[in-house]
Design an enzyme around this catalytic site. Structure first.
Site, PDB file in Angstrom:
ATOM      1  N   CYS A  35       0.844  -1.207   0.000  1.00 49.83           N
ATOM      2  CA  CYS A  35       0.000   0.000   0.000  1.00 49.83           C
ATOM      3  C   CYS A  35       0.877   1.255   0.000  1.00 49.83           C
ATOM      4  O   CYS A  35       1.603   1.478  -0.959  1.00 49.83           O
ATOM      5  CB  CYS A  35      -0.995  -0.041   1.153  1.00 49.83           C
ATOM      6  SG  CYS A  35      -2.344   1.138   0.945  1.00 49.83           S
ATOM      7  N   HIS A  86      -3.749  -4.909  -0.480  1.00 49.03           N
ATOM      8  CA  HIS A  86      -3.297  -5.442   0.806  1.00 49.03           C
ATOM      9  C   HIS A  86      -3.281  -6.960   0.767  1.00 49.03           C
ATOM     10  O   HIS A  86      -4.337  -7.573   0.967  1.00 49.03           O
ATOM     11  CB  HIS A  86      -4.238  -4.971   1.917  1.00 49.03           C
ATOM     12  CG  HIS A  86      -4.101  -3.527   2.232  1.00 49.03           C
ATOM     13  ND1 HIS A  86      -3.258  -3.065   3.210  1.00 49.03           N
ATOM     14  CD2 HIS A  86      -4.664  -2.430   1.672  1.00 49.03           C
ATOM     15  CE1 HIS A  86      -3.317  -1.751   3.263  1.00 49.03           C
ATOM     16  NE2 HIS A  86      -4.169  -1.330   2.335  1.00 49.03           N
ATOM     17  N   GLU A  96      -2.312  -8.904   2.976  1.00 48.39           N
ATOM     18  CA  GLU A  96      -2.688  -9.425   4.300  1.00 48.39           C
ATOM     19  C   GLU A  96      -4.196  -9.388   4.523  1.00 48.39           C
ATOM     20  O   GLU A  96      -4.693  -9.904   5.513  1.00 48.39           O
ATOM     21  CB  GLU A  96      -1.953  -8.648   5.400  1.00 48.39           C
ATOM     22  CG  GLU A  96      -2.483  -7.258   5.736  1.00 48.39           C
ATOM     23  CD  GLU A  96      -2.053  -6.162   4.766  1.00 48.39           C
ATOM     24  OE1 GLU A  96      -1.596  -6.480   3.643  1.00 48.39           O
ATOM     25  OE2 GLU A  96      -2.173  -4.975   5.128  1.00 48.39           O
TER      26      GLU A  96
END
Lengths: 253, 214
Positions: free
Chosen positions: B86, B194, B196
């Site tokens: 990001c 992202h 994650e």
């Protein structure tokens, strides 16, 4: 292509889910983390926790819930309820929330939205709006679960908070909430068309057609619902298949 | 083997940490969250997360004494595998134009500019799940289905990296025009989305990163 989002919302009180999820066999239907894991596996696009813990002493319980959820679910998580200071926001983000939703604190002090967006970035600041219709073309903001009128025009307020840096609007029609009669489409569209930020429609979902209407007619980019998913009436998958059939882009990963 | 997640006060480290830990456990990789430049010099791989505004993140990075130098030693001079996420990816650019001009690391020459979708009904931020359109194969995308019918990645951003050298764009995503989704060269990769938070696609990409030998 960007997909429409389907977001289940769990009410959490003192670290426990109110009206537990019962669409899968959970060891503990009251554990928000177990419910979150079930929704993650079911294909929810995001998850929302609304903390309705009343007493100040128990406010920390939500942080533990968020922390444990972030350890087990690799999907976006929004947390709202009782967020009043930038410390509240920081604590939730550090615990693993991706977005924090602000309601009363923003109504009382618009500058809080600006401060929060400047500090943490617009992408994680959601402003929640609870609105009720007061005349054919006017909706006003209500706080305290729809009991306290503020006299503020909801459409003007939405424009104002987005200009101050809100990255998303979570709009709940207090007239429709709990009625299962569908979103207030006129309200949803009035706000979605007035702001550049994405809008999550909430309040009133009773059928899968309602989800389609929120996006197609209300111009929302995401739809939030609670009971139709929690009680196993519809699965997330069924909701998405229905939306896909209606021509809406959805994620089926 | 070890991987460092650089902690420079930029928000949500917990999710990145847990997602990387899950992939790392399977490969026997040690995960260290650190704000110590010496640790960044010692580890084998580096992840630079980042949420918030470009200039704020840059200030945060500068605020950790010796961190930028340690990153340059490890990544540019020693060639260790690097993943920016990001704003951690945007910081690779020459400069960011969010709320004024701020200097980036200039590892991937280019500017971080505001998203202006060409359709009026498209909202900013670009928020939600979108598919990836790779411009070339890359080890981090190995065995990940991409394209319109592929897996989705989770995005939330109002600015994106416009790379000066188109060869350094690994993947883009469609949102009223093309937005940069993934950049890279040599041992450096950055994702605007992202990993994650991107469930299957994200965990697979992180596992690929931990295995990557550029």
């Amino acid at each position: 292509m960007l997909k429409c989002r389907v977001i289940p919302c769990l009410d959490v009180k003192d670290g426990r889910v109110v009206k537990g999820v019962n669409f899968v066999d959970l060891k503990d239907a009251g554990d928000p983390v177990e419910s979150a894991i079930a929704y993650d596996a079911a294909g929810a696009d995001e998850l929302c926790f609304l903390d309705i813990t009343a007493s100040h002493e128990n406010r920390g319980t939500i942080l533990d819930v968020v922390r444990r959820t972030a350890e087990a679910c690799f999907m976006p998580l929004t947390v709202g309820g009782g967020v009043r200071t930038t410390d509240d926001i920081r604590n939730l983000l550090l615990a693993g929330a991706d977005k924090v939703s602000i309601m009363t604190a923003a109504v009382n002090n618009r500058d809080f939205v600006r401060e929060a967006a400047e500090k943490f970035g617009s992408q994680c600041i959601v402003v929640a709006i609870d609105a009720k219709q007061v005349s054919p073309d006017r909706w006003e903001i209500f706080t305290h679960g729809g009991r306290k009128p503020t006299g503020i025009n909801a459409v003007d307020y939405a424009k104002e908070v987005v200009a101050l840096g809100a990255g998303e609007i979570l709009l709940t029609s207090m007239d429709r909430d709990g009625t299962k009669s569908g979103f207030d489409i006129t309200l949803t569209r009035a706000i979605a068309d007035a702001v550049q930020a994405p809008l999550i429609a909430s309040g009133g979902v009773g059928t899968l057609d309602h989800l389609v209407e929120g996006i197609r007619d209300g111009h929302a980019t995401a739809v939030l619902a609670a009971s139709i998913f929690h009680f196993g009436e519809f699965t997330i998958r069924a909701a998405k298949e229905h939306m896909q059939k209606a021509g809406l882009p959805v994620r089926m990963d | 083997m070890s991987v460092a997640i650089v902690d420079y006060g930029s928000g949500n480290l917990h999710s990145a940490h847990k997602a990387i830990e899950r992939a790392a456990a399977e490969q026997g990789v040690q995960v260290i969250v650190t704000s110590d430049p010496d640790v960044v010099r010692q580890v084998d791989r580096i992840v630079l997360p980042g949420v918030g505004a470009f200039a704020d993140c840059r200030r945060g990075l500068d605020h950790v004494a010796g961190m930028v130098e340690a990153l340059e030693d490890s990544v540019i001079r020693s060639g260790k595998p690097f993943l920016g996420i990001c704003v951690g990816m945007q910081l690779l650019a020459t400069r960011g134009l969010e709320h004024g001009v701020a200097e980036g690391l200039n590892w991937i020459p280019g500017q971080v500019i505001e998203i202006k979708p060409d359709a009026p009904n498209l909202k900013v931020p670009h928020m939600g799940w979108n598919t990836l359109k790779p411009s070339r194969p890359h080890p981090l995308l190995k065995d990940i289905p991409t394209g319109e019918n592929g897996l989705h990645a989770y995005f939330v951003h109002s600015y994106h990296l416009q790379a000066a050298n188109p060869d350094q764009i690994i993947a883009s995503t469609e949102y009223g025009g093309e937005l940069t989704a993934m950049v890279g060269r040599d041992n450096i990769v950055g994702t605007q989305f992202h990993p994650e938070k991107s469930q299957k696609l994200g965990l697979a990409l992180i596992a690929n990163f931990l295995r990557w030998t550029p």
